[in-house]
Design a protein around this motif. Structure first.
Motif, mmCIF file in Angstrom:
data_model
loop_
_atom_site.group_PDB
_atom_site.id
_atom_site.type_symbol
_atom_site.label_atom_id
_atom_site.label_comp_id
_atom_site.label_asym_id
_atom_site.label_seq_id
_atom_site.Cartn_x
_atom_site.Cartn_y
_atom_site.Cartn_z
ATOM 1 N N TYR A 24 -5.711 5.102 1.306
ATOM 2 C CA TYR A 24 -4.482 4.328 1.111
ATOM 3 C C TYR A 24 -4.759 3.817 -0.414
ATOM 4 C CZ TYR A 24 -5.833 -0.401 2.881
ATOM 5 O OH TYR A 24 -6.459 -1.477 3.092
ATOM 6 N N SER A 28 -3.474 -1.381 6.990
ATOM 7 C CA SER A 28 -3.027 -1.576 5.618
ATOM 8 C C SER A 28 -3.640 -2.611 4.865
ATOM 9 C CB SER A 28 -1.499 -1.841 5.679
ATOM 10 O OG SER A 28 -1.152 -2.904 6.334
ATOM 11 N N THR A 46 0.743 -1.357 -0.009
ATOM 12 C CA THR A 46 -0.006 0.106 0.115
ATOM 13 C C THR A 46 0.879 1.280 0.045
ATOM 14 O OG1 THR A 46 -0.050 -0.130 2.503
ATOM 15 C CG2 THR A 46 -1.891 -0.994 1.183
ATOM 16 N N SER A 47 1.929 1.145 0.550
ATOM 17 C CA SER A 47 2.961 2.356 0.427
ATOM 18 C C SER A 47 3.299 3.016 -0.832
ATOM 19 C CB SER A 47 4.064 2.052 1.507
ATOM 20 O OG SER A 47 5.153 1.104 1.267
ATOM 21 N N SER A 89 7.303 4.540 -0.218
ATOM 22 C CA SER A 89 7.680 4.558 1.070
ATOM 23 C C SER A 89 8.946 4.979 1.538
ATOM 24 C CB SER A 89 7.460 2.911 1.613
ATOM 25 O OG SER A 89 8.561 2.149 0.851
ATOM 26 N N THR A 119 -3.144 5.114 8.283
ATOM 27 C CA THR A 119 -1.987 4.695 7.639
ATOM 28 C C THR A 119 -1.282 5.805 7.068
ATOM 29 O OG1 THR A 119 -1.481 2.823 6.191
ATOM 30 C CG2 THR A 119 -3.192 4.569 5.362
#
Length: 445
Positions: free
Chosen positions: A142, A325, A105-106, A405, A397
């Motif tokens: 996210y 997440s 997800t980052s 990230s 998040t």
């Protein structure tokens, strides 16, 4: 182990590979996808799950989808990590996937801003989906970046506190702590030293302590990674200094960095039966919803309790929140079958039966309100804690960034330096780290 949980192990590699994708990807979403969703066609779906139970669960949903959409056949390819996915998306062509998924997800900021995943807005509008009524807010956040929604959430992870009920009872602790000051006292009370090591550690606070990373800690403070102008706010927002100060003191109170690291090196693998929570080496563990099933499979000898993580002492009204997440799902921009691809994405991410059956099979958190409340959802003791965390309005998040990230990694690196004593000036360290984050983001643009 649960497929979604693998993302913790691949996040850094994925960040690097997406950087390559962003520099080479030219595909953009086709707002006017022209393929006929009613025509007979075959689409290809790439996902990252590989365990037999996970693959079986995916296939069962595909069978349901094909029954509801008899004109669309789905070719499923599993065990696809972000490196393989990125290479295929960069190369384009007819042999690549139509539907894509990722555990990272980052990296949504990169996926959306680079065009690596197609913009889903025209498909959502055509389907008249009101996502605010379907999907919890943190999961919506996210899966988009700066107004561009290039992904949908496909199950999620919610992080909370696991604790040994038997150890609590022996120590005279009646309930899990709700604030970080209470947590420190409980952790100390549960800690039993043995020479220069431990017979039992209340909690492993070090940032290498299996999920006890900076962003998981920060989720329990009211905080903001970025200012309104997009620059890093970690040096100005007092929550970050508070968290680093608290964590460093907890490290010192529980024996000091070197002693804790020496003990940590005796731990078994995070995803194996010898995880330190399973073996009783630690009495409390920060972890995701999957740990419950893994601990039971490992045959733990004590009763397991679950609760939300503590919150800052002056934010007790936010108790119940946690870090979220999950897996994301989207459409390959080079696909010539985007309308058919969307039908699969929509089904997998919004159909209640599909979401519930998948959640039941791999023990992750459902990603729609209806699935979270479904009577068909299998809710065992301890699991409801994570369902509640997933729906808490303050669960959060880290925000998406154009360089994925990277900013989280930079802040985590400072955390390693500060907890070990290599960095002594917290204020100067946060300022230096913020400046590095700003330079990296500017360069990524």
């Amino acid at each position: 182990m649960p497929g979604i949980s693998r993302k913790a192990a691949i996040a850094l590699a994925a960040s690097v590979s997406v950087a390559l994708l962003a520099s080479g990807c030219t595909g953009q979403s086709d707002a006017g996808a022209t393929d006929d969703p009613n025509a007979r066609t075959t689409i290809t779906f790439w996902h990252g799950w590989s365990a037999p139970a996970e693959v079986k669960a995916i296939q069962e949903n595909i069978v349901r989808f094909e029954k509801a959409h008899p004109n669309i056949k789905v070719k499923v390819v599993g065990n696809i990590n972000d490196d393989k996915l990125n290479q295929a998306l960069r190369a384009g062509g007819s042999k690549g996937p139509d539907v894509v998924s990722s555990f990272t997800t980052s990296n949504v900021g990169k996926f959306c801003s680079s065009g690596a995943f197609a913009d889903l807005k025209p498909f959502i509008e055509k389907s008249k989906l009101d996502l605010d009524r379907i999907i919890p807010k943190p999961m919506l956040e996210y899966t988009q970046f700066e107004g561009t929604r290039c992904a949908m959430p496909l199950l999620g992870d919610a992080y909370g506190l696991y604790y040994d009920k038997d150890a609590f009872e022996k120590a005279g602790i009646e309930a899990p702590p709700k604030t970080w000051s209470q947590f420190a006292e409980v952790a100390k009370k549960l800690t039993k030293t043995k020479g220069d090591s431990y017979e039992q550690l209340g909690f492993m606070p070090n940032y290498h302590g299996y999920e006890s990373v900076v962003d998981h800690y920060m989720s329990q403070w009211d905080h903001s990674y970025f200012a309104k102008d997009g620059t890093s706010s970690i040096a100005e927002d007092p929550a970050f200094a508070e968290m680093f100060t608290y964590q460093r003191k907890l490290v010192d109170d529980l024996g000091g960095f070197q002693k804790l690291e020496k003990y940590r090196n005796t731990f078994g693998d995070e995803w194996g039966a010898k995880h330190p929570f399973h073996t009783g080496q630690v009495a409390m563990q920060l972890d995701g919803e999957w740990r419950l099933g893994m601990a039971k499979d490992a045959g733990v000898k004590f009763d397991i309790g679950t609760a939300p993580l503590p919150v800052a002492d002056d934010e007790v009204d936010q108790y119940g929140k946690g870090f979220l997440s999950g897996t994301i799902m989207g459409i390959a921009p080079q696909s010539k079958k985007q309308n058919a691809a969307w039908e699969l994405v929509k089904y997998m991410t919004t159909d209640t039966e599909a979401v519930v059956s998948f959640a039941n099979a791999i023990h992750n958190v459902p990603s729609t309100f209806d699935a979270l409340k479904s009577p068909d959802l299998e809710v065992e003791d301890g699991y409801k804690t994570f369902l509640d965390i997933a729906q808490h309005p303050k669960s959060n998040t880290p925000p998406a960034s154009v360089n994925g990230s990277t900013y989280q990694t930079t802040l985590q690196d400072f955390g390693f330096q500060y907890e070990s004593g290599k960095a002594r000036d917290l204020k100067a360290g946060l300022e230096k780290t913020a400046a590095q984050i700003d330079r990296d983001i500017e360069q990524a643009k």
